[in-house]
Design a protein around this motif. Structure first.
Motif, mmCIF file in Angstrom:
data_model
loop_
_atom_site.group_PDB
_atom_site.id
_atom_site.type_symbol
_atom_site.label_atom_id
_atom_site.label_comp_id
_atom_site.label_asym_id
_atom_site.label_seq_id
_atom_site.Cartn_x
_atom_site.Cartn_y
_atom_site.Cartn_z
ATOM 1 N N THR A 9 7.223 -5.644 -7.768
ATOM 2 C CA THR A 9 6.384 -4.474 -7.494
ATOM 3 C C THR A 9 6.353 -4.261 -5.984
ATOM 4 O O THR A 9 6.804 -5.120 -5.220
ATOM 5 N N ASN A 10 5.786 -3.146 -5.554
ATOM 6 C CA ASN A 10 5.633 -2.923 -4.108
ATOM 7 C C ASN A 10 4.855 -4.072 -3.478
ATOM 8 O O ASN A 10 5.213 -4.563 -2.401
ATOM 9 N N PRO A 97 -0.910 9.530 -7.083
ATOM 10 C CA PRO A 97 -0.390 10.262 -5.923
ATOM 11 C C PRO A 97 -0.890 9.725 -4.584
ATOM 12 O O PRO A 97 -0.181 9.759 -3.588
ATOM 13 N N THR A 99 -2.098 6.416 -3.919
ATOM 14 C CA THR A 99 -1.773 5.016 -3.616
ATOM 15 C C THR A 99 -0.374 4.575 -4.046
ATOM 16 O O THR A 99 0.144 3.596 -3.533
ATOM 17 N N GLY A 100 0.194 5.253 -5.040
ATOM 18 C CA GLY A 100 1.458 4.806 -5.622
ATOM 19 C C GLY A 100 1.248 3.870 -6.797
ATOM 20 O O GLY A 100 2.201 3.383 -7.387
ATOM 21 N N TYR A 101 -0.011 3.624 -7.151
ATOM 22 C CA TYR A 101 -0.352 2.725 -8.245
ATOM 23 C C TYR A 101 -1.136 3.455 -9.332
ATOM 24 O O TYR A 101 -1.828 4.424 -9.047
ATOM 25 N N CYS A 106 -3.588 -1.262 -9.762
ATOM 26 C CA CYS A 106 -3.727 -0.940 -8.345
ATOM 27 C C CYS A 106 -3.919 -2.209 -7.510
ATOM 28 O O CYS A 106 -4.821 -2.993 -7.768
ATOM 29 N N GLY A 110 0.670 -2.804 -0.452
ATOM 30 C CA GLY A 110 1.786 -1.921 -0.781
ATOM 31 C C GLY A 110 1.412 -0.510 -1.182
ATOM 32 O O GLY A 110 2.219 0.188 -1.782
ATOM 33 N N MET A 111 0.216 -0.079 -0.848
ATOM 34 C CA MET A 111 -0.159 1.312 -1.130
ATOM 35 C C MET A 111 0.665 2.239 -0.248
ATOM 36 O O MET A 111 1.198 1.820 0.778
ATOM 37 N N LYS A 112 0.754 3.495 -0.628
ATOM 38 C CA LYS A 112 1.514 4.478 0.151
ATOM 39 C C LYS A 112 1.001 4.564 1.582
ATOM 40 O O LYS A 112 1.753 4.831 2.504
ATOM 41 N N LYS A 113 -0.307 4.381 1.744
ATOM 42 C CA LYS A 113 -0.934 4.460 3.055
ATOM 43 C C LYS A 113 -1.947 3.325 3.150
ATOM 44 O O LYS A 113 -2.535 2.928 2.149
#
Length: 161
Positions: A9-10, A97, A99-101, A106, A110-113
């Motif tokens: 995973t991320n 959209p 977090t990417g999770y 979650c 590795g969240m988008k931000k």
């Protein structure tokens, strides 16, 4: 090889890149499990398992809170901790959209931000904590010190007592 890559995973990629000592568990589940149920399934003390919650303050800023699986976030304490007048949980449809999770998978890693992140002070009582590894059916265990090396995280009293 494909199976091992599919399990990354991320969050796990970030842990690997940072050369963090971690333990991971993967289990099949058709639905997102609560942190308490995940702890039960893995045979881990539920006080060491933390759920990751994403909120939005009145100012529009986003905040991440990690609290013990069996506890409830105090929105009043969360707002005071962040300096916001009020805090609200974001809607489940906004999570991917932002977090990417997905809900139930979650991870604070590795969240988008990178958002300001806070952990309940009870985490300080444990040598290692467990939390979502970035997808439903994946949990990771790391030390709080190692987690802080990846995500700037502050401890605070965050739960309803």
């Amino acid at each position: 090889m494909t199976k091992e890559r599919d399990r990354k995973t991320n969050a796990i990629r970030v842990l690997d890149a940072a050369r963090i000592d971690y333990r991971s568990w993967f289990f099949e589940t058709p639905i997102a499990l609560s942190g308490v149920e995940s702890a039960r399934r893995l045979g881990i003390d539920q006080d060491r398992v933390f759920k990751t919650l994403v909120t939005q303050g009145r100012s529009g800023g986003y905040y991440v809170f990690m609290i013990p699986a069996g506890r409830e976030l105090s929105l009043k304490k969360a707002a005071a901790t962040t300096g916001e007048k009020s805090i609200a949980m974001i809607k489940a449809r906004e999570l991917l959209p932002l977090t990417g999770y997905v809900h139930g998978g979650c991870s604070p890693i590795g969240m988008k931000k990178l958002f300001p992140t806070f952990i309940d002070e009870t985490a300080l009582l444990h040598e290692r904590i467990v939390f979502s590894g970035g997808r439903i059916g994946c949990q990771v265990e790391v030390s709080l010190e190692d987690l802080r090396g990846i995500v700037p995280i502050k401890a605070a009293d965050l739960t309803i007592t």
